[in-house]
Design an enzyme around this catalytic site. Structure first.
Site, PDB file in Angstrom:
ATOM      1  N   ARG A   1       0.586  -0.691  -0.123  1.00 19.99           N
ATOM      2  CA  ARG A   1       0.014   0.366   0.068  1.00 19.99           C
ATOM      3  C   ARG A   1       1.127   1.191  -0.128  1.00 19.99           C
ATOM      4  O   ARG A   1       1.291   1.404   1.119  1.00 19.99           O
ATOM      5  CB  ARG A   1      -1.034  -0.402   1.055  1.00 19.99           C
ATOM      6  CG  ARG A   1      -1.816   0.463   1.744  1.00 19.99           C
ATOM      7  CD  ARG A   1      -2.927   0.702   2.687  1.00 19.99           C
ATOM      8  NE  ARG A   1      -3.211   2.313   2.853  1.00 19.99           N
ATOM      9  CZ  ARG A   1      -4.787   2.437   2.337  1.00 19.99           C
ATOM     10  NH1 ARG A   1      -5.643   0.916   1.949  1.00 19.99           N
ATOM     11  NH2 ARG A   1      -6.010   3.345   2.633  1.00 19.99           N
TER      12      ARG A   1
ATOM     13  N   HIS B   1      -7.070   0.634  -7.141  1.00 20.29           N
ATOM     14  CA  HIS B   1      -6.990   0.141  -6.042  1.00 20.29           C
ATOM     15  C   HIS B   1      -7.983  -0.691  -6.106  1.00 20.29           C
ATOM     16  O   HIS B   1      -9.457  -1.136  -6.199  1.00 20.29           O
ATOM     17  CB  HIS B   1      -7.944   1.387  -4.792  1.00 20.29           C
ATOM     18  CG  HIS B   1      -8.595   0.975  -3.307  1.00 20.29           C
ATOM     19  ND1 HIS B   1      -7.920   0.213  -3.044  1.00 20.29           N
ATOM     20  CD2 HIS B   1      -8.322   1.237  -2.231  1.00 20.29           C
ATOM     21  CE1 HIS B   1      -8.194  -0.598  -1.521  1.00 20.29           C
ATOM     22  NE2 HIS B   1      -8.763   1.041  -1.017  1.00 20.29           N
TER      23      HIS B   1
ATOM     24  N   GLN C   1     -10.312  -2.977  -3.567  1.00 15.85           N
ATOM     25  CA  GLN C   1     -11.454  -1.822  -2.647  1.00 15.85           C
ATOM     26  C   GLN C   1     -12.254  -2.953  -4.142  1.00 15.85           C
ATOM     27  O   GLN C   1     -13.540  -3.431  -3.843  1.00 15.85           O
ATOM     28  CB  GLN C   1     -11.137  -0.753  -2.778  1.00 15.85           C
ATOM     29  CG  GLN C   1     -12.967  -0.372  -2.652  1.00 15.85           C
ATOM     30  CD  GLN C   1     -12.272  -0.603  -1.074  1.00 15.85           C
ATOM     31  OE1 GLN C   1     -12.132  -0.741  -0.133  1.00 15.85           O
ATOM     32  NE2 GLN C   1     -14.198  -1.741  -1.396  1.00 15.85           N
TER      33      GLN C   1
ATOM     34  N   ASP D   1     -16.616   8.709  -2.564  1.00 12.70           N
ATOM     35  CA  ASP D   1     -15.177   8.310  -1.935  1.00 12.70           C
ATOM     36  C   ASP D   1     -14.703   9.766  -1.441  1.00 12.70           C
ATOM     37  O   ASP D   1     -15.777  10.595  -1.971  1.00 12.70           O
ATOM     38  CB  ASP D   1     -14.152   7.592  -2.984  1.00 12.70           C
ATOM     39  CG  ASP D   1     -12.613   7.535  -2.346  1.00 12.70           C
ATOM     40  OD1 ASP D   1     -12.877   7.259  -0.413  1.00 12.70           O
ATOM     41  OD2 ASP D   1     -11.681   7.268  -2.535  1.00 12.70           O
TER      42      ASP D   1
ATOM     43  N   CYS E   1     -15.998   3.138   0.144  1.00  4.08           N
ATOM     44  CA  CYS E   1     -15.052   2.245   0.618  1.00  4.08           C
ATOM     45  C   CYS E   1     -14.237   3.057   1.939  1.00  4.08           C
ATOM     46  O   CYS E   1     -13.633   1.706   2.382  1.00  4.08           O
ATOM     47  CB  CYS E   1     -13.698   2.376  -0.347  1.00  4.08           C
ATOM     48  SG  CYS E   1     -13.057   3.907  -0.213  1.00  4.08           S
TER      49      CYS E   1
ATOM     50  N   ARG F   1     -13.503  -6.786   1.969  1.00  6.70           N
ATOM     51  CA  ARG F   1     -11.741  -7.224   1.572  1.00  6.70           C
ATOM     52  C   ARG F   1     -11.437  -8.381   2.081  1.00  6.70           C
ATOM     53  O   ARG F   1     -10.737  -8.460   1.055  1.00  6.70           O
ATOM     54  CB  ARG F   1     -11.348  -5.773   2.014  1.00  6.70           C
ATOM     55  CG  ARG F   1     -12.221  -4.508   1.948  1.00  6.70           C
ATOM     56  CD  ARG F   1     -11.603  -4.268   1.227  1.00  6.70           C
ATOM     57  NE  ARG F   1      -9.729  -4.254   0.124  1.00  6.70           N
ATOM     58  CZ  ARG F   1      -8.802  -3.244   0.670  1.00  6.70           C
ATOM     59  NH1 ARG F   1      -9.486  -1.439   1.615  1.00  6.70           N
ATOM     60  NH2 ARG F   1      -7.947  -2.927   1.116  1.00  6.70           N
TER      61      ARG F   1
END
Length: 338
Positions: free
Chosen positions: A106, A133, A136, A229, A269, A297
């Site tokens: 990440r 991402h 996700q 988001d 998310c 996830r």
């Protein structure tokens, strides 16, 4: 690793073909139904997890998932490792691929992740970069498949920063799933032409479609799912005041949700900032799938790890066969390893 088998990575959403995406989702569904039944990482095999950005869901879901697969999650503090400063990305890759069966990272720049993959002899997984991402997105797709059924033809509206990593993954991954993805964002925050063009190319092969607009109502019309988001991504906190003023018309509140389909579901998310990009009554309301999305996830990422290791020839024959059997039982064509 099987001789001559190329290492598979998940660096961006279009690293999976439409069939492969469906295979991963089939694995994720099976792993969710029986979370302790599949143990391709038994040994335990180690998976290195590197975090350069703040994390809650990514760290907890990968750590729990790796353990459920029979493996050992090895936490590597990105700041202490000094990747790219104290040691080059290439050297880190050549150290970790002798210690771990896969590397989960990440980080900020997509180029760093790509460099890691270029040097690594084991799968590298994008756990979030500034550009994409994909883990996700797979969790989001799993959540929608559970709640609404088949993904092809589903209409998705994304409201907010159309140039963010989640929007980019929705364009690429949604198109791969045969969905109709419409992104609504202000001028200056629309998706990049490269991502939009690539998503359109994929959609042309799957029956899906992609579009970008500055009009939220246009994106929301008849949407089956509405996604948003945070307006302020990590590393851009100094832009918070400016972005709040710019994105106000793209907030996902009750009035916006009323413009979507009558039974539209909501995804975010997380972390969420109630009263900004999403209203409390929406995220905590009956049409929100946010908490299922957060749970998934774990299951989606377990599937990604098993899939990549199997496709890279890095699992024992019996474990590869188990991955193939799950996919075959789900009726997905071209099973893993074929």
């Amino acid at each position: 690793m099987s001789a001559g088998t190329p290492v598979r990575h998940l660096l961006r959403d279009d690293d999976l073909s439409p069939v492969e995406q469906a295979q991963v989702l089939a694995l994720a569904a099976a792993y969710k139904r029986e979370p302790y039944a599949y143990r391709p990482l038994a040994g335990p095999r180690t998976v290195a997890m590197i975090f350069d950005k703040q994390t809650l869901r990514t760290q907890s879901s990968f750590a729990a998932g790796i353990a459920e697969l029979g493996g050992h999650p090895l936490l590597v503090d990105g700041a202490l490792a000094g990747i790219g400063v104290r040691e080059s990305v290439a050297d880190v890759a050549r150290v970790l691929d002798r210690q771990a069966s896969a590397v989960v990272w990440r980080t900020y720049e997509q180029s760093r992740l790509e460099e890691m993959a270029a040097w690594s002899r084991v799968p590298v997984v994008n756990a979030l970069t500034d550009d994409f991402h994909p883990c996700q997105l797979l969790a989001d797709l799993q959540t929608l498949a559970e709640a609404r059924g088949p993904l092809p033809g589903m209409r998705v509206a994304f409201l907010g920063d159309g140039a963010c990593n989640v929007a980019a993954s929705w364009l690429l991954g949604g198109a791969t799933a045969g969905m109709h993805v419409r992104v609504a964002a202000p001028d200056g925050f629309l998706p990049g032409e490269a991502v939009l063009g690539r998503a359109a190319e994929i959609a042309g092969t799957t029956g899906g479609s992609v579009a970008a607009t500055t009009d939220p109502a246009e994106a929301l019309a008849d949407a089956d799912v509405v996604v948003t988001d945070t307006w302020v991504s990590m590393g851009r906190e100094e832009q918070a005041e400016q972005r709040t003023a710019v994105f106000g018309a793209y907030a996902l509140d009750a009035a916006a949700l009323a413009q979507a389909g009558p039974d539209a579901h909501v995804l975010h998310c997380l972390p969420a900032y109630r009263g900004k990009e999403i209203a409390a009554e929406v995220i905590d309301g009956p049409r929100s799938l946010v908490w299922d999305e957060a749970e998934n996830r774990r299951h989606a990422q377990k599937a990604v790890l098993a899939f990549l290791l199997a496709r890279s020839g890095q699992l024992p024959a019996e474990e590869t066969a188990a991955v193939e059997d799950v996919v075959a039982a789900a009726g997905v064509p071209d099973p893993v390893g074929a």
